[in-house]
Design a protein around this motif. Structure first.
Motif, PDB file in Angstrom:
ATOM      1  N   ALA A  80       0.809  -1.215   0.000  1.00  0.00           N
ATOM      2  CA  ALA A  80       0.000   0.000   0.000  1.00  0.00           C
ATOM      3  C   ALA A  80       0.845   1.269   0.000  1.00  0.00           C
ATOM      4  N   HIS A  81       2.168   1.137  -0.064  1.00  0.00           N
ATOM      5  CA  HIS A  81       3.054   2.288   0.003  1.00  0.00           C
ATOM      6  C   HIS A  81       3.770   2.548  -1.316  1.00  0.00           C
ATOM      7  N   VAL A  82       4.043   3.835  -1.568  1.00  0.00           N
ATOM      8  CA  VAL A  82       4.929   4.225  -2.665  1.00  0.00           C
ATOM      9  C   VAL A  82       5.961   5.194  -2.119  1.00  0.00           C
ATOM     10  N   TRP A  83       7.095   5.258  -2.795  1.00  0.00           N
ATOM     11  CA  TRP A  83       8.179   6.173  -2.444  1.00  0.00           C
ATOM     12  C   TRP A  83       8.436   7.088  -3.621  1.00  0.00           C
ATOM     13  N   ASP A  84       8.596   8.380  -3.345  1.00  0.00           N
ATOM     14  CA  ASP A  84       8.950   9.283  -4.440  1.00  0.00           C
ATOM     15  C   ASP A  84      10.465   9.388  -4.557  1.00  0.00           C
ATOM     16  N   ILE A  85      10.937  10.045  -5.610  1.00  0.00           N
ATOM     17  CA  ILE A  85      12.381  10.116  -5.873  1.00  0.00           C
ATOM     18  C   ILE A  85      13.085  11.041  -4.902  1.00  0.00           C
ATOM     19  N   LEU A 111      -3.727  -2.509   2.284  1.00  0.00           N
ATOM     20  CA  LEU A 111      -3.851  -1.646   3.459  1.00  0.00           C
ATOM     21  C   LEU A 111      -4.175  -2.469   4.697  1.00  0.00           C
ATOM     22  N   GLY A 112      -3.668  -2.028   5.833  1.00  0.00           N
ATOM     23  CA  GLY A 112      -3.998  -2.652   7.108  1.00  0.00           C
ATOM     24  C   GLY A 112      -4.734  -1.673   8.000  1.00  0.00           C
ATOM     25  N   ASP A 113      -5.217  -2.157   9.121  1.00  0.00           N
ATOM     26  CA  ASP A 113      -5.950  -1.291  10.042  1.00  0.00           C
ATOM     27  C   ASP A 113      -5.098  -0.121  10.515  1.00  0.00           C
ATOM     28  N   ALA A 114      -3.806  -0.359  10.742  1.00  0.00           N
ATOM     29  CA  ALA A 114      -2.919   0.731  11.187  1.00  0.00           C
ATOM     30  C   ALA A 114      -2.800   1.798  10.106  1.00  0.00           C
ATOM     31  N   ASP A 115      -2.797   1.377   8.849  1.00  0.00           N
ATOM     32  CA  ASP A 115      -2.736   2.339   7.749  1.00  0.00           C
ATOM     33  C   ASP A 115      -3.989   3.208   7.720  1.00  0.00           C
ATOM     34  N   ALA A 138     -11.004 -13.894  -0.858  1.00  0.00           N
ATOM     35  CA  ALA A 138     -12.176 -13.034  -0.629  1.00  0.00           C
ATOM     36  C   ALA A 138     -11.788 -11.552  -0.650  1.00  0.00           C
ATOM     37  N   ILE A 139     -11.094 -11.153  -1.711  1.00  0.00           N
ATOM     38  CA  ILE A 139     -10.550  -9.796  -1.780  1.00  0.00           C
ATOM     39  C   ILE A 139     -11.646  -8.745  -1.804  1.00  0.00           C
ATOM     40  N   THR A 140     -12.718  -8.982  -2.541  1.00  0.00           N
ATOM     41  CA  THR A 140     -13.774  -7.975  -2.603  1.00  0.00           C
ATOM     42  C   THR A 140     -14.316  -7.667  -1.211  1.00  0.00           C
ATOM     43  N   ALA A 141     -14.506  -8.700  -0.404  1.00  0.00           N
ATOM     44  CA  ALA A 141     -14.979  -8.486   0.968  1.00  0.00           C
ATOM     45  C   ALA A 141     -13.958  -7.693   1.775  1.00  0.00           C
ATOM     46  N   GLN A 142     -12.673  -7.971   1.565  1.00  0.00           N
ATOM     47  CA  GLN A 142     -11.628  -7.211   2.254  1.00  0.00           C
ATOM     48  C   GLN A 142     -11.693  -5.728   1.874  1.00  0.00           C
ATOM     49  N   LEU A 143     -11.855  -5.459   0.577  1.00  0.00           N
ATOM     50  CA  LEU A 143     -11.913  -4.070   0.108  1.00  0.00           C
ATOM     51  C   LEU A 143     -13.089  -3.337   0.744  1.00  0.00           C
TER      52      LEU A 143
END
Length: 463
Positions: free
Chosen positions: A50-55, A418-422, A341-346
């Motif tokens: 769920a993370h990205v890094w910029d330059i 993504l997680g709950d902490a996110d 069960a990804i849709t349910a997770q989303l």
């Protein structure tokens, strides 16, 4: 970090390099730096989960990943492993590969309402092929598009209806007519007015009901319609549209680019139980790899094939449409959705996020100004001014504060990485942003908090 401390010197230089060589500075207008606060458009180095890094070395929680295409998170191990297996075997041949058979079988098992499928690389090719097929099957010239949905194709039949219509002949645009989402009476009036002229009705089967990065327009319900903040159609609407299409002899096309997988593995048609004649899928299908699909009734699809005696339709013919690694990615995505069960997770993640954002906004007294809407798996937000009107200036203020808190969010569309902490961190950042939002509302002027020009809508006539 706060907005005044966030500096992106390397990204700023890279953006200048992009504009020097690439019209618009990006290969998708919705990714343009005009969609972000001035000098705060990060250029991405890499992403994981769920993370990205910029330059510049900053890390962000990312929402709306890949314009909703990366629903499992970046570099998902199951998908990347499937791709790696194919890379050493070759990606494109002079004849179909066995992967094409397997991918078609897997897709039709996932979307059982379709009888045939053809793969491509992007959504526009698939929707335009559907329109061409409908015109060929009906012998009619006009295309009926849903006026409440923001995007269908880069091709002339749609782009001519937008403010960016330069280069599209008026005669082409005149063949596209619009109907409002959720309003069967208005749609029937349109079909009656253009009796025996409308080849197809194309729409997203469920609506966003709120702005994407391309606009700040909040669709207002037509007479007799009620707004659907969840993005679901009113009961009976899709079935009624199905009946209208049948009665008037036109093809019903569902654009499932966004609803595919996020609504259910079989798309919105699988969730709501209404079967279109043709449907198009993409985005989440490849988790970032380039693959889209046109699917539908055999008698229609076969017009683009070889096993019929009628006039041939040039349906889809793309050199790279069946690259083996992209089809392998699509199969891995479908397997992951089914087994995990990804849709349910989303939906669960989106519900947690929506509740947190609404609570934070309400606590700061801006609950009527920062509005979260849409299906839980496809959340978007609107930023309203002191008069509760859509505002690009307040959107700019909000985006600046999110970026400063390490949240890259042109929307609140979640990925399963993504997680709950996110989510909790995002809500904390939103709360901080709402505190500034309230100050701007009290001043009735967000300008002091913008530090530059406001973000702009994608579809506008002038640069």
């Amino acid at each position: 970090m706060n907005a005044e401390e966030l500096r992106l010197p390397l990204s700023r230089t890279a953006n200048e390099r992009l504009h020097a060589m690439i019209p618009g500075g990006a290969h998708t207008y919705a990714k343009g730096d005009d969609q972000y606060p001035e000098n705060l458009a990060p250029v991405i180095s890499h992403g994981r989960g769920a993370h990205v890094w910029d330059i510049d070395g900053n890390r962000y929680l990312e929402y709306g990943s890949g314009l909703r295409s990366v629903s499992l998170g970046h570099a998902h191990p199951r998908v990347t492993e499937a791709v790696r297996r194919e890379l050493d075997r070759g990606s494109n041949f002079v004849r179909p590969s066995i992967v094409e058979v397997e991918a078609a079988e897997r897709f039709l098992a996932t979307v059982p309402t379709a009888e045939m499928v053809k793969f491509a690389k992007n959504g526009s090719d698939a929707t335009t092929a559907a329109v061409r097929l409908a015109r060929a099957a009906t012998g009619r010239p006009r295309v009926g598009i849903c006026a409440d949905h923001p995007f269908f194709s880069v091709d002339d039949w749609f782009i001519g209806t937008t403010p960016m219509s330069a280069g599209v002949p008026a005669a082409t645009t005149e063949l596209t007519v619009a109907f409002p989402y959720g309003d069967l009476a208005a749609t029937e009036e349109l079909l009656t007015r253009y009796q025996d002229e409308v080849a197809c009705l194309i729409l997203e089967p469920a609506t966003h009901t709120a702005p994407s990065p391309s606009s700040q327009l909040l669709p207002q319900p037509s007479a007799g319609r009620s707004p659907q903040s969840s993005g679901d159609p009113t009961p009976g609407y899709l079935a009624g549209l199905r009946e209208l299409a049948d009665r008037h002899g036109c093809v019903l096309i569902f654009d499932e680019m966004i609803t595919g997988f996020r609504w259910s593995e079989a798309g919105a048609q699988g969730l709501y139980g209404v079967v279109p004649d043709l449907s198009t899928f993409g985005k989440a299908l490849g988790n970032g790899f380039a693959v889209s699909a046109l699917a539908g009734r055999r008698d229609l699809m076969e017009r683009g094939g070889l096993r019929h005696s009628g006039e041939r339709v040039f349906l889809l013919s793309t050199t790279h449409g069946a690259e083996t690694h992209s089809l392998a990615a699509a199969m891995a995505v479908q397997t992951t959705y089914a087994e995990e069960a990804i849709t349910a997770q989303l939906h669960a993640l989106g519900e947690r996020l929506a509740a947190g954002v609404r609570e934070a906004a309400a606590a700061m007294g801006v609950g009527d100004h920062l509005v979260v809407r849409g299906r839980a798996s496809n959340l978007v937000f609107a930023t309203l001014d002191e008069n509760r009107q859509p505002s690009q200036q307040y959107r700019t203020l909000f985006l600046r504060r999110l970026l400063a808190g390490g949240v890259l969010a042109p929307s609140f569309v979640v990925s399963s990485a993504l997680g709950d902490a996110d989510i909790d961190h995002t809500v904390d950042v939103v709360a901080q942003a709402c505190a500034v939002y309230r100050k701007a509302l009290e001043a009735a002027d967000p300008t002091p908090w913008l530090a530059g020009r406001p973000v702009k809508p994608v579809f506008r006539r002038l640069a």
